[in-house]
Structures are given as C-alpha cells and as structure tokens.
Design an enzyme around this catalytic site. Structure first.
Site, PDB file in Angstrom:
ATOM      1  N   PRO A 157       0.862  -1.144   0.000  1.00  0.00           N
ATOM      2  CG  PRO A 157      -0.346  -1.446   1.914  1.00  0.00           C
ATOM      3  CD  PRO A 157       0.558  -2.104   0.980  1.00  0.00           C
ATOM      4  CD  GLU A 158       3.551   2.605  -4.435  1.00  0.00           C
ATOM      5  OE1 GLU A 158       3.784   3.770  -4.791  1.00  0.00           O
ATOM      6  OE2 GLU A 158       3.842   1.618  -5.127  1.00  0.00           O
ATOM      7  CE  LYS A 176       5.955   4.023   0.570  1.00  0.00           C
ATOM      8  NZ  LYS A 176       7.077   3.241   0.035  1.00  0.00           N
ATOM      9  CG  ASN A 199       8.908  -1.147  -7.078  1.00  0.00           C
ATOM     10  OD1 ASN A 199       9.770  -0.383  -7.535  1.00  0.00           O
ATOM     11  ND2 ASN A 199       8.862  -2.428  -7.385  1.00  0.00           N
ATOM     12  NE  ARG A 214      10.799  -3.504  -3.429  1.00  0.00           N
ATOM     13  CZ  ARG A 214       9.861  -2.718  -2.905  1.00  0.00           C
ATOM     14  NH1 ARG A 214      10.195  -1.751  -2.068  1.00  0.00           N
ATOM     15  NH2 ARG A 214       8.588  -2.889  -3.212  1.00  0.00           N
TER      16      ARG A 214
END
Length: 331
Positions: free
Chosen positions: A2-3, A52, A228, A321
């Site tokens: 969850p960004e 976040k 990401n 990532r």
DNA sequence: CATCGATGTTGAG
DNA sequence: TCAACCTCGATGG
C-alpha cells in the site's frame, strides 16, 4: 505496500469510525498483547497519516504507530461510516472487485454492516467477502464481535466497529516526542505539508545528491509515500532515465516530479487506485479501472511493448526492488 | 503440500 | 549487498 494513498485512506476510515470512541484492544495473534492492554479502555482522540505511516492518538497523549510494510492490511467490519469520497469511488469499483483485479477497498456504499479491506492487495479475500456481502449472508449470520480469522496483530473494537490489523512491519506505542521524531525524519507529504514548501524541500535535496533519481523517489526521507509502482510510473511520465543522478536532473523536471506526485496522490486517495495514465478515452478508462494490467505505463509490464513507442519494457533490480522502464522513451 | 512473491524497511557485515 | 521480518494468495507438484 500500500503506497501513500492507501495509508491516507485508512486514516480517513479510522477518523470516521474509531476516533472519538473508546476501544477494547486485543492481539489475538499474541504479538501485541501488552500494547493492546495499555490501549484498552482509552478513547482514540485523533489520527494522522504521514507517508506510509499512520499515527493514532489515544487518551493521555499515547500514540499508536502503524507501518503496514509490504503485506499489512486493515479490515473494518461492523457499522462503518463511509466517507462520501470513498463511497462514490467504490461505486465505480464494483465491477472491478467482482473481477478480482483490485481489492484496495471494498465498501458497501450504504455504509452499514459492511466489510472493507485496505492495504496489501488480496484479491481472493476481497472476492470472498464481497460475495458474502452481495448474497446477504454476512449480515444475517453476523456475530459480534466478528470471529478472528488469521493472524490478527491488533483488533480495535468500539461498540459498533471492528478494525483488524494484520501483517504490519511496525505496530508500536509511542510518546509524543517519539512521534515527532519519527515524522521529522520523513520527507514532505503533499497531504501533510504546504505544497510550495514541500516542493522546495524535495527539489533542494534531489538536486544535491549523486544518487540515481530512481532511488531518491523511493527514499522516504526525501519524499513521503512513493513506492515501487508510483516510482516507475512517475519516471515514465517524466520520460526520465531512472539512473540519472539527482543532481543532474534539470530543476524544472524535479519540480515537475513533485507536482506529479501531488496529483497522483490526490487521485489515488480519491479513487483508491493507482491510476497513473492520463488522457484515456472512455474505453481505455474502463480497461484501466477494470484491470491492474491495463492501468500502468510500465509497472509490471516487463517484456511487453511500450504503450508509446513499442519498445520492450525493461526490468532490472535496483536496490533489490524491481524497476520497470522504457529504455527508449526514458533514454 | 511446499514454495514463491508482493505496492517495504531495518540492520548486520 | 543481503538476510530477516510480517502474512497469505497464487502456483505447481
């Protein structure tokens, strides 16, 4: 995870359903038993999201800090007061959810006896609850409080609402000073900080660093809330090579990145989805809403043709990532 | 039934 | 740079 947009949505939900109420807290899973005991009997007094992370204030200036990490999620059950913005957004999400392609948030627009999950994407769970809801079984068979399913780190129970937290990377109590210190380390968040100030802070820091812009966008001390997906999409939207050192990115482009984040975050909070493609026609918009795979320029599209130039989208690892980008458009 | 991966971060080496 | 951590749906045998 969850960004940033998800955390702001969760904070809204918490503001409407938990804040102002005394809670009975528990840790069915057993990893937050002491903290839950401390919270029980207190009322939540305010909530804020920064990047976040979410900070929930209780009586006596005691704070709960929650970071969902990559897998964390909140489930709300019971009588849920629905934010008008969220409710309307979910009206549009109905078909999406039934296709199982997005379960960012599932809400009954009527706002009663509904279930919602906000956090990491968990399509099967979302579908299951959605079907319960649409068949009406959930309501008729509902027990209170709801049975605990899976590893619930923290359950916050008010008289009428249940919020279950699973899989957070952080769930801890903090003093006001500790909260301030945590927030002080975070880069600007468009929904927290003054936009002009945020732009200056972001631009100044980026323009000073030799670090690749692809890393800087993910650095929560540089700017809050980008993860990401948004990273990859923002770089494409700016037609920027992810490896360009921050200090070599023209100032106007850096400012443009900040302004783009302001816009994307706002859209994300309103819709609950990471919509990153503008200017779609009606059919494109429907496709984008219906499927994750049709929602992004480059994210998760390795090997597929670039939507603009047809070049194969590249996939590489950057700081462990996955980074997706178009080597031609983002030369 | 085992293994993998995911919108993330920390800390050891 | 890499492993560890948090959880669970998807995938493959």
């Amino acid at each position: 995870m969850p960004e940033g947009h998800s955390v702001h949505r969760i904070a809204r939900q918490v503001a409407r359903n938990i804040v102002g109420h005394e809670v009975a807290a528990s840790s069915p899973q057993g990893r937050f038993v002491e903290g839950a005991a401390v919270l029980t009997g207190r009322a939540a007094t305010s909530v804020r999201a920064v990047g976040k992370q979410m900070f929930l204030q209780f009586d006596d200036d005691l704070w709960l800090r929650v970071h969902l990490g990559m897998y964390g999620a909140w489930d709300f059950a019971g009588e849920i007061s629905v934010d008008p913005t969220i409710a309307s957004a979910n009206g549009r999400m109905g078909q999406t959810n039934q296709r199982g392609t997005d379960t960012e948030a599932i809400l009954d627009a009527a706002g009663e006896n509904s279930l919602t999950s906000i956090g990491a994407p968990r399509s099967a769970r979302g579908r299951f609850r959605m079907s319960e809801q649409t068949t009406g079984l959930a309501d008729e068979d509902a027990t209170w409080p709801p049975p605990v399913v899976g590893a619930v780190r923290l359950r916050l129970l008010t008289a009428v609402t249940c919020a279950d937290l699973r899989g957070p990377t952080t769930c801890e109590l903090q003093s006001p000073d500790e909260v301030a210190a945590t927030i002080a380390k975070l880069g600007p968040d468009p929904l927290v900080d003054d936009l002009a100030e945020g732009e200056e802070r972001f631009t100044t820091v980026v323009r000073r660093k030799p670090t690749p812009i692809g890393l800087l966008l993910m650095d929560q001390t540089v700017v809050s809330g980008i993860g990401n997906v948004y990273r990859a999409e923002m770089l494409f939207r700016a037609r920027l090579n992810p490896h360009t050192p921050g200090r070599d990115v023209p100032e106007e482009i850096v400012r443009g990145l900040w302004r783009d984040w302001v816009r994307l975050l706002s859209i994300g909070v309103e819709t609950g989805q990471m919509m990153t493609m503008d200017g779609l026609d009606a059919a494109g918009y429907r496709r984008a809403m219906a499927s994750r795979d049709d929602r992004h320029w480059v994210y998760h599209r390795a090997g597929l043709p670039c939507r603009v130039c047809g070049t194969e989208i590249a996939l590489e690892e950057m700081a462990a990532r996955k980074l997706y980008w178009c080597p031609n458009c983002q030369a």
